[in-house]
Design a protein around this motif. Structure first.
Motif, short mmCIF file in Angstrom:
data_model
loop_
_atom_site.label_atom_id
_atom_site.label_comp_id
_atom_site.label_asym_id
_atom_site.label_seq_id
_atom_site.Cartn_x
_atom_site.Cartn_y
_atom_site.Cartn_z
N ARG A 167 0.85 -1.20 0.00
CA ARG A 167 0.00 0.00 0.00
C ARG A 167 0.87 1.24 0.00
N SER A 168 2.14 1.10 -0.36
CA SER A 168 3.03 2.25 -0.23
C SER A 168 2.89 3.25 -1.37
N PHE A 169 2.08 2.93 -2.36
CA PHE A 169 1.68 3.95 -3.34
C PHE A 169 0.20 3.73 -3.60
N THR A 170 -0.64 4.44 -2.87
CA THR A 170 -2.09 4.31 -3.07
C THR A 170 -2.67 5.72 -3.07
N LEU A 171 -2.87 6.24 -4.28
CA LEU A 171 -3.32 7.64 -4.44
C LEU A 171 -4.79 7.75 -4.81
N THR A 172 -5.24 6.87 -5.70
CA THR A 172 -6.65 6.94 -6.11
C THR A 172 -7.21 5.52 -6.20
N GLY A 173 -8.54 5.43 -6.22
CA GLY A 173 -9.22 4.13 -6.28
C GLY A 173 -9.46 3.60 -4.88
N ASN A 174 -10.00 2.40 -4.81
CA ASN A 174 -10.26 1.76 -3.52
C ASN A 174 -9.10 0.84 -3.20
N ASN B 47 -8.45 -1.04 -0.91
CA ASN B 47 -8.70 -2.34 -0.27
C ASN B 47 -8.75 -3.44 -1.33
N ASN B 48 -8.79 -3.04 -2.58
CA ASN B 48 -8.69 -3.98 -3.70
C ASN B 48 -7.45 -3.61 -4.51
N PRO B 49 -6.95 -4.53 -5.34
CA PRO B 49 -5.82 -4.16 -6.20
C PRO B 49 -6.26 -3.03 -7.14
N VAL B 50 -5.42 -2.01 -7.27
CA VAL B 50 -5.72 -0.89 -8.17
C VAL B 50 -4.52 -0.69 -9.09
N ALA B 51 -4.77 -0.60 -10.38
CA ALA B 51 -3.71 -0.46 -11.37
C ALA B 51 -3.05 0.91 -11.30
N THR B 52 -1.92 1.03 -12.00
CA THR B 52 -1.28 2.33 -12.20
C THR B 52 -2.11 3.10 -13.21
N GLY C 233 -3.37 6.11 -9.03
CA GLY C 233 -3.82 4.73 -8.90
C GLY C 233 -3.27 4.09 -7.65
N GLY C 234 -3.09 2.76 -7.69
CA GLY C 234 -2.66 2.04 -6.49
C GLY C 234 -1.43 1.19 -6.70
N THR C 235 -0.74 1.38 -7.83
CA THR C 235 0.48 0.61 -8.14
C THR C 235 1.48 1.59 -8.72
N PHE C 236 2.73 1.56 -8.24
CA PHE C 236 3.69 2.55 -8.72
C PHE C 236 4.44 2.04 -9.94
N PHE D 222 1.86 8.23 -0.55
CA PHE D 222 2.99 7.55 -1.16
C PHE D 222 4.22 7.55 -0.27
N CYS D 223 5.02 6.52 -0.50
CA CYS D 223 6.35 6.44 0.08
C CYS D 223 7.23 5.88 -1.02
N LEU D 224 8.25 6.65 -1.43
CA LEU D 224 9.12 6.22 -2.52
C LEU D 224 10.58 6.29 -2.07
N ASP D 225 11.35 5.30 -2.50
CA ASP D 225 12.79 5.35 -2.30
C ASP D 225 13.41 5.85 -3.59
#
Ligand SMILES: *[C@@H]1O[C@H](CO)[C@@H](O)[C@H](O)[C@H]1NC(C)=O
Ligand SMILES: *[C@@H]1O[C@H](CO)[C@@H](O)[C@H](O)[C@H]1NC(C)=O
Length: 401
Positions: free
Chosen positions: A290-297, A299-304, A347-350, A388-391
């Motif tokens: 869940r370290s990149f979850t900006l839009t969508g729900n 609690n389910n997988p969300v695409a970039t 989305g929910g995937t970086f 988000f949390c990005l390295d």
């Protein structure tokens, strides 16, 4: 022989004076405001005054740390008292005391590196109202303030739209800053302080309803010509080849992405580095990151999703409400790289391309900057997003950048 005895005698006298001063209760306004916990002397306070010169301590003025973690200024004890500082243990090999400066509600900051703390610090504060301090420039030639959120935990945003409607940290008088709430310990902000002796900057923590709040914000004043000055327009500024950037109130378990954010995060381009790569931080708490979850729900997988357009069914790709913008990003695993590049990602995937696969993202647009935007609405489409949390890792100029 007589000389030695005299020296010993005066040492004893000094020790006695120390003891007497130590035992005098300090029933000052500071005790009332902050309690007296932080006054707990470091172990061996008195003995260490008499440490031999060869002890491994820096000697003389400079910066020092108090036992409770604050950064202080190593100055003679009487100067600390005169400047309304708090002596927090010896420093500089007996040169002086580690003098720390604290202010709380109603205070005025007149010393560099002063901490804005909650009333009753280091205990929590459950009061309501507006607690503010005013920051006065030490010198007309101060261009920026750096705020280090050493400890920062106030009430979180509400659950539906992630608005800070219970507690807020507000900064006025400087460059516009986003309103934040929740927990952001370890994060920082740079505030543009304007030129000359312009309006003072006011830091306010507005609180309502019950919550065990705690804050300790270090306020550092930065000279216009200082090398530690952040680039223009950067709310956050990082100066290392690799590091971690994250949104305020980020926490992969319960953190809520804050609404109404608009700011830039800058990463100083280090010498001989021409590009930068980003990865979503490892998420050890959740089965699905869940370290990149900006839009969508989330609690389910969300695409970039990428780019600013679209958003119309059936093609939902596009970032129009909440997004992170990084100049001309591409996925790093494409060889040769894709001809086109993207700017917005949500989305929910970086990744730098639409899909369910998290990827390393790279950019060679300099200066290195990320721009974060969120609107004021989450429900009903956006649910439980963490932000988000990005390295990041800067890439050497020889690496094809
Ligand atoms: C304030 O302190 C920081 C280090 O703690 C230092 O870099 C900076 O130059 C100081 N600012 C002023 C105005 O003295
Ligand atoms: C991870 O998955 C396991 C097995 O499906 C489940 O029991 C556990 O609760 C999940 N943990 C989290 C944090 O979702």
């Amino acid at each position: 022989m007589l000389h030695l005895q005299l020296t010993l005698l005066s040492c004893l006298l000094v020790l006695a004076t120390c003891k007497i001063q130590k035992q005098t209760p300090t029933n000052s306004w500071r005790d009332m405001l902050f309690g007296s916990k932080w006054l707990t002397p470091a172990p061996r306070w008195r003995e260490s005054k008499f440490l031999p010169i060869f002890a491994l301590v820096p000697i003389g003025p400079g910066s020092c740390s108090a036992p409770s973690g604050e950064q202080g200024n190593c100055i003679p004890s009487k100067d600390c008292v005169l400047r309304n500082g708090i002596p927090a243990g010896p420093c500089g090999g007996g040169y002086g005391v580690c003098c720390i400066f604290l202010q709380t509600c109603g205070g005025v900051i007149r010393e560099n590196s002063t901490y804005f703390v909650n009333p009753n610090h280091p205990d929590v504060y459950d009061g309501t109202g507006s607690c503010q301090v005013t920051v006065q420039k030490l010198h007309p030639d101060i261009c920026q303030l750096r705020l280090d959120l050493d400890m920062f935990s106030i009430a979180p945003p509400e659950a539906a739209n992630h608005l800070c409607n219970q507690d807020q940290l507000l900064i006025s008088g400087g460059s516009p800053t986003p309103t934040i709430c929740g927990s952001s310990t370890g994060d920082h902000m740079y505030i543009d302080a304007g030129l000359g002796q312009s309006n003072p900057i006011v830091l306010s923590v507005i609180t309502s309803a019950s919550f065990p709040r705690l804050w300790r914000i270090r306020v550092t004043q930065i000279h216009c010509g200082s090398i530690s000055r952040a680039d223009q327009g950067c709310l956050q500024y990082y100066t290392a080849i690799s590091g971690r950037v994250r949104s305020f109130n980020y926490n992969s378990v319960g953190g809520r992405q804050l609404s109404n954010q608009d700011y830039s995060i800058c990463i100083r381009n280090e010498r001989n580095f021409c590009g930068i790569q980003y990865n979503a931080c490892p998420d050890l708490e959740n089965n699905r990151s869940r370290s990149f979850t900006l839009t969508g729900n989330s609690n389910n997988p969300v695409a970039t999703m990428v780019g600013g357009g679209g958003g119309m069914p059936p093609n939902l790709n596009g970032c129009t409400s909440d997004w992170l913008l990084i100049g001309c990003i591409r996925s790093a695993d494409r060889i040769p790289p894709l001809p086109g590049c993207e700017d917005r990602v949500c989305g929910g995937t970086f990744s730098a391309e639409a899909g369910m696969l998290a990827k390393t993202v790279q950019s060679s647009v300099r200066p290195f900057r990320l721009y974060f935007h969120t609107d004021g609405v989450e429900a009903p489409n956006d649910i439980d997003n963490r932000g988000f949390c990005l390295d990041y890792v800067q890439q050497p100029c020889t690496n094809g950048f």
